[in-house]
Design a protein around this motif. Structure first.
Motif, PDB file in Angstrom:
ATOM      1  N   GLU A 132       0.843  -1.201   0.000  1.00 29.36           N
ATOM      2  CA  GLU A 132       0.000   0.000   0.000  1.00 29.36           C
ATOM      3  C   GLU A 132       0.877   1.249   0.000  1.00 29.36           C
ATOM      4  O   GLU A 132       1.647   1.467   0.930  1.00 29.36           O
ATOM      5  CB  GLU A 132      -0.890  -0.029   1.238  1.00 29.36           C
ATOM      6  CG  GLU A 132      -1.875   1.093   1.323  1.00 29.36           C
ATOM      7  CD  GLU A 132      -2.803   0.910   2.504  1.00 29.36           C
ATOM      8  OE1 GLU A 132      -4.001   0.688   2.275  1.00 29.36           O
ATOM      9  OE2 GLU A 132      -2.330   0.969   3.659  1.00 29.36           O
ATOM     10  N   SER A 133       0.739   2.079  -1.058  1.00 32.33           N
ATOM     11  CA  SER A 133       1.652   3.222  -1.139  1.00 32.33           C
ATOM     12  C   SER A 133       1.124   4.387  -1.951  1.00 32.33           C
ATOM     13  O   SER A 133       1.859   5.338  -2.190  1.00 32.33           O
ATOM     14  CB  SER A 133       2.988   2.767  -1.750  1.00 32.33           C
ATOM     15  OG  SER A 133       2.791   2.063  -2.957  1.00 32.33           O
ATOM     16  N   GLU A 134      -0.126   4.337  -2.389  1.00 32.89           N
ATOM     17  CA  GLU A 134      -0.665   5.480  -3.145  1.00 32.89           C
ATOM     18  C   GLU A 134      -1.011   6.629  -2.199  1.00 32.89           C
ATOM     19  O   GLU A 134      -1.532   6.395  -1.100  1.00 32.89           O
ATOM     20  CB  GLU A 134      -1.918   5.053  -3.909  1.00 32.89           C
ATOM     21  CG  GLU A 134      -2.530   6.200  -4.694  1.00 32.89           C
ATOM     22  CD  GLU A 134      -3.559   5.721  -5.707  1.00 32.89           C
ATOM     23  OE1 GLU A 134      -4.598   6.383  -5.828  1.00 32.89           O
ATOM     24  OE2 GLU A 134      -3.313   4.699  -6.355  1.00 32.89           O
ATOM     25  N   PRO A 135      -0.725   7.869  -2.589  1.00 32.15           N
ATOM     26  CA  PRO A 135      -1.082   9.005  -1.732  1.00 32.15           C
ATOM     27  C   PRO A 135      -2.560   8.987  -1.345  1.00 32.15           C
ATOM     28  O   PRO A 135      -3.436   8.922  -2.203  1.00 32.15           O
ATOM     29  CB  PRO A 135      -0.756  10.209  -2.620  1.00 32.15           C
ATOM     30  CG  PRO A 135       0.332   9.730  -3.516  1.00 32.15           C
ATOM     31  CD  PRO A 135       0.012   8.291  -3.792  1.00 32.15           C
ATOM     32  N   GLY A 136      -2.806   9.002  -0.052  1.00 30.76           N
ATOM     33  CA  GLY A 136      -4.166   8.996   0.463  1.00 30.76           C
ATOM     34  C   GLY A 136      -4.664   7.633   0.888  1.00 30.76           C
ATOM     35  O   GLY A 136      -5.572   7.518   1.702  1.00 30.76           O
ATOM     36  N   THR A 137      -4.080   6.567   0.347  1.00 29.82           N
ATOM     37  CA  THR A 137      -4.536   5.209   0.656  1.00 29.82           C
ATOM     38  C   THR A 137      -3.862   4.711   1.924  1.00 29.82           C
ATOM     39  O   THR A 137      -2.634   4.649   1.992  1.00 29.82           O
ATOM     40  CB  THR A 137      -4.229   4.266  -0.517  1.00 29.82           C
ATOM     41  OG1 THR A 137      -4.893   4.744  -1.681  1.00 29.82           O
ATOM     42  CG2 THR A 137      -4.694   2.866  -0.218  1.00 29.82           C
ATOM     43  N   CYS A 138      -4.661   4.366   2.913  1.00 28.12           N
ATOM     44  CA  CYS A 138      -4.077   4.028   4.221  1.00 28.12           C
ATOM     45  C   CYS A 138      -4.988   3.113   5.027  1.00 28.12           C
ATOM     46  O   CYS A 138      -5.226   3.353   6.207  1.00 28.12           O
ATOM     47  CB  CYS A 138      -3.789   5.304   5.011  1.00 28.12           C
ATOM     48  SG  CYS A 138      -5.208   6.428   5.135  1.00 28.12           S
ATOM     49  N   LYS A 139      -5.531   2.066   4.405  1.00 31.71           N
ATOM     50  CA  LYS A 139      -6.435   1.163   5.125  1.00 31.71           C
ATOM     51  C   LYS A 139      -5.797  -0.176   5.491  1.00 31.71           C
ATOM     52  O   LYS A 139      -6.052  -0.710   6.580  1.00 31.71           O
ATOM     53  CB  LYS A 139      -7.686   0.900   4.291  1.00 31.71           C
ATOM     54  CG  LYS A 139      -7.433   0.184   2.971  1.00 31.71           C
ATOM     55  CD  LYS A 139      -8.709   0.006   2.169  1.00 31.71           C
ATOM     56  CE  LYS A 139      -8.427  -0.681   0.835  1.00 31.71           C
ATOM     57  NZ  LYS A 139      -7.886  -2.050   0.977  1.00 31.71           N
ATOM     58  N   ASP A 140      -4.966  -0.726   4.593  1.00 29.73           N
ATOM     59  CA  ASP A 140      -4.417  -2.058   4.821  1.00 29.73           C
ATOM     60  C   ASP A 140      -3.365  -2.078   5.926  1.00 29.73           C
ATOM     61  O   ASP A 140      -3.296  -3.042   6.701  1.00 29.73           O
ATOM     62  CB  ASP A 140      -3.811  -2.604   3.527  1.00 29.73           C
ATOM     63  CG  ASP A 140      -4.859  -2.835   2.452  1.00 29.73           C
ATOM     64  OD1 ASP A 140      -6.029  -3.055   2.823  1.00 29.73           O
ATOM     65  OD2 ASP A 140      -4.523  -2.773   1.257  1.00 29.73           O
ATOM     66  N   ILE A 141      -2.552  -1.051   6.006  1.00 29.39           N
ATOM     67  CA  ILE A 141      -1.499  -1.012   7.025  1.00 29.39           C
ATOM     68  C   ILE A 141      -2.098  -0.983   8.437  1.00 29.39           C
ATOM     69  O   ILE A 141      -1.704  -1.774   9.291  1.00 29.39           O
ATOM     70  CB  ILE A 141      -0.558   0.183   6.786  1.00 29.39           C
ATOM     71  CG1 ILE A 141       0.227  -0.022   5.476  1.00 29.39           C
ATOM     72  CG2 ILE A 141       0.396   0.360   7.955  1.00 29.39           C
ATOM     73  CD1 ILE A 141       0.993  -1.329   5.392  1.00 29.39           C
TER      74      ILE A 141
END
Length: 448
Positions: free
Chosen positions: A91-100
């Motif tokens: 997970e590394s797209e700007p704004g994406t932060c659910k899986d971590i």
């Protein structure tokens, strides 16, 4: 779908016990019916498990929304080759932060889903490709895997007599392109992460040229609840074509950023109403429904249903449900420039449209932001983006073009202000609003 209260709005399943002490341990997970879904799955024929997931309507939570059960069904049976499950946690797209945060707070939901999926596709080896920079999450996932092995959930005869199950956690080196499934597979095999030509597709020739299923973390972690509670329960949430619950990542200029688990089909207005809205005294200007690679929306789109069909009908993509909200103090040109710089930096360079196109997009965006642009540069931006969109080797090119197209569609006047005034009309020192004569139009919108 109309939601009357926050209690009815949210549907905590994956996040049900994130706030409890040591939520990441096997002991805590078992207290909340952990591995009950696996117990039921192992009593079923693998094809029946696939049919159940397919009938439940679970769609991939990594961006494209492809039906998970159908993806599993593509794996050929009786081919004599090993089958692999690969979990995409890069997970590394700007704004994406659910899986971590999901892996940090509740890693066993993923591990149980892995065991169920491996039983379904008749696989004895699963890989989790995790972004290597998130060392605390990597350590926590390793510990969860150790607990699962110690409990006999993985290892020899884990899926039944003679049916072993091995899990390998692989830490990537931080390349955004490795979030593309075929680039991820190349990276797992020890090569440079670059997208592969398709066909053949991973379901036929994936990891080590064997049939492979590549699924997102949230997609796999959602499977145990379906097995445990049933497909009717899952379909009671969300919309007809986009059923179930999902994680919405709310970030930006909002009062309460965070992860919110709710049925598919809610609206941003409902989510903001339930979480305190935009930061006090400010109004929503623009937002992304699924991360920086999805066409941006404005305050006019507050009531768009946040499911795959609703967002697509409005002209964007649900993507990873990364709801980045920006208020009237934000310069659209500046924001899009930063996103474009990211995509240019992360381009793997394999194909010309993306390699060269993202470079020139950055040059033009920087000039416009600095007040050095010309009126013709706006059409030139569209022309370059059009030469990238749909013509690059993978979706990174499309993702780089999306903010360009959508920002010029909704905020062309702001681009023109940068050109005619010779610089940004926002006051960077105060970071507030437009120049005085444009203050009224800049602050139009909805106070969420």
């Amino acid at each position: 779908m109309t939601v009357q209260s926050p209690e009815k709005l949210f549907s905590p399943v994956l996040t049900a016990f994130w706030d409890q002490p040591e939520s990441w341990t096997l002991e805590t997970y078992r207290k909340h019916d952990g591995y009950e879904g696996l117990r039921k799955a192992l009593a079923m024929d693998p094809d029946d498990v696939i049919a159940l997931v397919k009938d439940a309507g679970l769609r991939g939570r990594g961006g494209a929304g492809f039906p998970t059960g159908m993806k599993w069904q593509f794996i050929p049976q009786g081919d004599g080759k090993p089958h692999y499950l690969v979990v995409n946690a890069d997970e590394s797209e700007p704004g994406t932060c659910k899986d971590i945060p999901l892996l940090f707070a509740n890693p066993h939901s993923l591990l149980e889903g892995i065991a169920i999926a491996c039983h379904a596709i008749r696989s004895s080896h699963a890989f989790v490709y995790l972004r290597g920079e998130v060392v605390p999450v990597l350590r926590r996932l390793h510990e969860a895997v150790r607990e699962a092995y110690a409990a006999g959930l993985f290892g020899k005869d884990a899926l039944g007599p003679g049916k072993d199950l091995e899990v390998t956690v692989h830490a990537g080196a931080g390349a955004y392109i490795c979030g593309e499934e075929t680039a991820l597979l190349d990276s797992l095999e020890g090569r440079r992460g670059q997208p592969r030509l398709r066909p053949p597709f991973p379901a036929v020739e994936g990891l080590y040229a064997c049939p492979t299923v590549v699924n997102n973390v949230e997609s796999i972690a959602s499977v145990p609840a379906i097995l445990h509670r049933g497909k009717e329960w899952f379909r009671s949430m969300g919309s007809e074509k986009s059923p179930g619950f999902t994680l919405y990542s709310l970030s930006g200029h909002v009062a309460a950023p965070g992860q919110y688990e709710a049925p598919l089909g809610i609206t941003l207005r409902q989510l903001l109403d339930a979480t305190g809205g935009m930061r006090p005294g400010h109004r929503l200007k623009f937002w992304t429904p699924g991360g920086s690679s999805t066409p941006l929306f404005t305050a006019e789109h507050l009531d768009v249903p946040l499911d795959y069909e609703g967002v697509a009908a409005a002209g964007s993509m649900l993507g990873t449900k990364a709801l980045q909200c920006f208020d009237e103090t934000t310069c659209v040109v500046r924001a899009v420039t930063r996103w474009t710089e990211f995509y240019a930096h992360e381009s793997c360079g394999k194909c010309t449209p993306c390699r060269e196109g993202t470079y020139w997009l950055v040059q033009l965006m920087r000039d416009i932001e600095a007040g050095k642009g010309r009126p013709s540069d706006l059409d030139k931006l569209l022309d370059i983006a059009d030469n990238i969109n749909g013509k690059a080797f993978c979706a990174l090119g499309d993702g780089a073009a999306s903010p360009i197209f959508s920002s010029l569609k909704h905020f062309r006047d702001e681009y023109e202000e940068h050109v005619t005034r010779g610089g940004c009309p926002f006051d960077p020192a105060r970071s507030t609003v437009w120049a005085d004569d444009h203050n009224a139009t800049a602050t139009e919108g909805v106070l969420a």
